[in-house]
Design an enzyme around this catalytic site. Sequence first.
Site, mmCIF file in Angstrom:
data_model
loop_
_atom_site.group_PDB
_atom_site.id
_atom_site.type_symbol
_atom_site.label_atom_id
_atom_site.label_comp_id
_atom_site.label_asym_id
_atom_site.label_seq_id
_atom_site.Cartn_x
_atom_site.Cartn_y
_atom_site.Cartn_z
ATOM 1 N N SER A 140 1.384 -0.987 -0.153
ATOM 2 C CA SER A 140 0.208 0.069 0.002
ATOM 3 C C SER A 140 0.706 1.436 -0.060
ATOM 4 O O SER A 140 2.268 1.490 0.199
ATOM 5 C CB SER A 140 -0.989 0.249 1.609
ATOM 6 O OG SER A 140 -1.339 0.981 1.246
ATOM 7 N N TYR A 153 -2.017 -0.651 10.424
ATOM 8 C CA TYR A 153 -2.035 -1.663 9.663
ATOM 9 C C TYR A 153 -0.269 -0.422 8.578
ATOM 10 O O TYR A 153 0.422 -1.402 7.859
ATOM 11 C CB TYR A 153 -3.059 -0.261 8.445
ATOM 12 C CG TYR A 153 -2.913 -0.446 6.923
ATOM 13 C CD1 TYR A 153 -3.562 -2.025 6.595
ATOM 14 C CD2 TYR A 153 -3.349 0.668 6.530
ATOM 15 C CE1 TYR A 153 -3.475 -2.381 4.977
ATOM 16 C CE2 TYR A 153 -3.221 0.538 5.398
ATOM 17 C CZ TYR A 153 -3.268 -0.628 4.400
ATOM 18 O OH TYR A 153 -3.504 -1.132 3.444
HETATM 19 P P1 NAD Z 1 -10.888 -6.140 0.308
HETATM 20 O O1 NAD Z 1 -11.074 -6.059 2.528
HETATM 21 O O2 NAD Z 1 -12.200 -5.347 -0.103
HETATM 22 O O3 NAD Z 1 -10.705 -7.589 -0.096
HETATM 23 C C1 NAD Z 1 -9.694 -8.538 1.113
HETATM 24 C C2 NAD Z 1 -9.875 -9.895 0.910
HETATM 25 O O4 NAD Z 1 -8.594 -10.201 1.886
HETATM 26 C C3 NAD Z 1 -10.842 -10.504 1.309
HETATM 27 O O5 NAD Z 1 -11.440 -11.212 0.435
HETATM 28 C C4 NAD Z 1 -10.759 -10.386 2.873
HETATM 29 O O6 NAD Z 1 -12.105 -11.930 3.517
HETATM 30 C C5 NAD Z 1 -9.962 -11.277 2.751
HETATM 31 N N1 NAD Z 1 -8.780 -11.127 3.516
HETATM 32 C C6 NAD Z 1 -8.854 -10.754 4.827
HETATM 33 N N2 NAD Z 1 -8.442 -11.098 5.777
HETATM 34 C C7 NAD Z 1 -8.178 -12.222 5.917
HETATM 35 C C8 NAD Z 1 -6.637 -13.209 6.208
HETATM 36 N N3 NAD Z 1 -6.714 -12.992 7.537
HETATM 37 N N4 NAD Z 1 -6.871 -14.776 5.418
HETATM 38 C C9 NAD Z 1 -7.337 -14.601 4.087
HETATM 39 N N5 NAD Z 1 -8.073 -13.697 3.632
HETATM 40 C C10 NAD Z 1 -8.299 -12.165 4.273
HETATM 41 O O7 NAD Z 1 -9.884 -5.312 0.489
HETATM 42 P P2 NAD Z 1 -8.978 -4.718 -1.275
HETATM 43 O O8 NAD Z 1 -9.163 -3.699 -0.954
HETATM 44 O O9 NAD Z 1 -9.645 -5.608 -1.609
HETATM 45 O O10 NAD Z 1 -7.517 -5.028 -0.098
HETATM 46 C C11 NAD Z 1 -6.376 -6.350 -0.994
HETATM 47 C C12 NAD Z 1 -5.213 -5.630 -0.501
HETATM 48 O O11 NAD Z 1 -4.713 -4.306 -1.124
HETATM 49 C C13 NAD Z 1 -5.326 -5.521 0.802
HETATM 50 O O12 NAD Z 1 -3.713 -5.883 1.059
HETATM 51 C C14 NAD Z 1 -5.106 -4.017 1.636
HETATM 52 O O13 NAD Z 1 -4.421 -3.391 2.538
HETATM 53 C C15 NAD Z 1 -4.573 -3.515 -0.540
HETATM 54 N N6 NAD Z 1 -4.836 -2.051 -0.679
HETATM 55 C C16 NAD Z 1 -6.278 -1.632 -0.738
HETATM 56 C C17 NAD Z 1 -6.947 -0.179 -1.079
HETATM 57 C C18 NAD Z 1 -7.669 -0.065 -0.655
HETATM 58 O O14 NAD Z 1 -7.743 1.490 -1.237
HETATM 59 N N7 NAD Z 1 -8.614 -0.662 -1.082
HETATM 60 C C19 NAD Z 1 -5.442 0.146 -0.848
HETATM 61 C C20 NAD Z 1 -3.334 0.685 -0.779
HETATM 62 C C21 NAD Z 1 -3.357 -1.269 -0.733
#
Ligand code: NAD
Length: 256
Positions: A140, A153
Site C-alpha cells: 500500500s 496498518y
Molecule cells: P477487500 O477488503 O475488498 O478484500 C480483501 C480480501 O482479503 C477479502 O476477500 C478478505 O476476506 C480477505 N482477507 C482478509 N483477511 C484475511 C485473512 N486473514 N486470511 C485470508 N483472507 C483474508 O480489500 P482490497 O481493497 O481488495 O485490498 C486488497 C489488498 O490491497 C489488501 O492487502 C489491502 O491492504 C491492499 N490495499 C487496498 C487499498 C484500498 O484502498 N482498497 C489501498 C492500498 C492497499
Amino acid sequence: MSGAFTGRHALVTGAGQGIGAAIARMLSAEGASVTLLGRRREPLEMVAASLTSATTIVTADVADEHQVSLAFSAARVQRGAVSILVNNAGQAESAPFRRTNSELWSRMLAVNLTGTFNCTQAALSDLLTARAGRIINIASTAGQRGYAYVSAYSAAKHGVIGLTRSLALELAPSNVTVNAICPGFTETEMLQESLANIMAKTGRTEAAARAELVKTNPQGRLVQPDEVAEAVRWLCSDAARSVTGQCISIAGGEVM
Ligand code: NAD
C-alpha cells in the site's frame, strides 16, 4: 488476452473480492490455473464462477501458519507447484494511536505482515523450481508514507516492503523475483468500510468522506482494481524478469 501464463499455477490470497478478485480474473484470462485462497468459501466460489481457466478453492486464514500450510498442500495436489504467488489478503483497521491497543496492533501485523510471511514460506520451495517464479506483495502507499489513524496498518505494510526488498536480494541469484505493488485508495469493499468509518466518526456525508480520500490522489480519483491487476500482469511477464525488490506505486503521483 494472449494466454501468456498458460501452464503456470498462480495462487492469490484474499481472492474473494476487490483487488484479489481482479488479479485472479486477469491471471485466469491469461491462461494460468488459479488457486483462490480466502477465509470463506462462498465469495471464492462466486469469483471462481467468473474465471475461464482451471480453478481451485482453498480456505485458510493467512495469519494461521498451520491453515496456510494445509491450504498450499491442497492447492499443490490439485494444480501442481505454485509459480506465481500474490500476497493480497489484508485488512485495514483505523484508530488514533492512543486507542490502538495491543490486540488491534497484533491483528494488523498478523494479517498483513505475518500472513505474507506464512504464504511466502509455504510457496518458496515450489517457486524455486519454477522457470520464472514470482512473488507479488500487495502492500500500500501506507507502506511508503504515513497516514494518521492507521499506524498499525501502516507499520505492517512498511514491514511488507522491508520483507520484499530483503527477500528480493536473497533470491536474486535464483529464478524468483519479489516485488510489491502499492496502491493508493482503491475502489473496493475495503474502501467502502473506510468511508463508513469516516462517516460514523465525523458525521460527514458519503460524498464528503469520498472527497477526503480522493484528495490524497493528485489525479483526483480513486484507483480501480483492474489497474492493480495490470501491474501484476506485467510483473509476471518475462519482460519484467530484471525487476525485483521494487515497490510500484499505483496512486496518481501521491508517492514519488
Ligand atoms: P477487500 O477488503 O475488498 O478484500 C480483501 C480480501 O482479503 C477479502 O476477500 C478478505 O476476506 C480477505 N482477507 C482478509 N483477511 C484475511 C485473512 N486473514 N486470511 C485470508 N483472507 C483474508 O480489500 P482490497 O481493497 O481488495 O485490498 C486488497 C489488498 O490491497 C489488501 O492487502 C489491502 O491492504 C491492499 N490495499 C487496498 C487499498 C484500498 O484502498 N482498497 C489501498 C492500498 C492497499
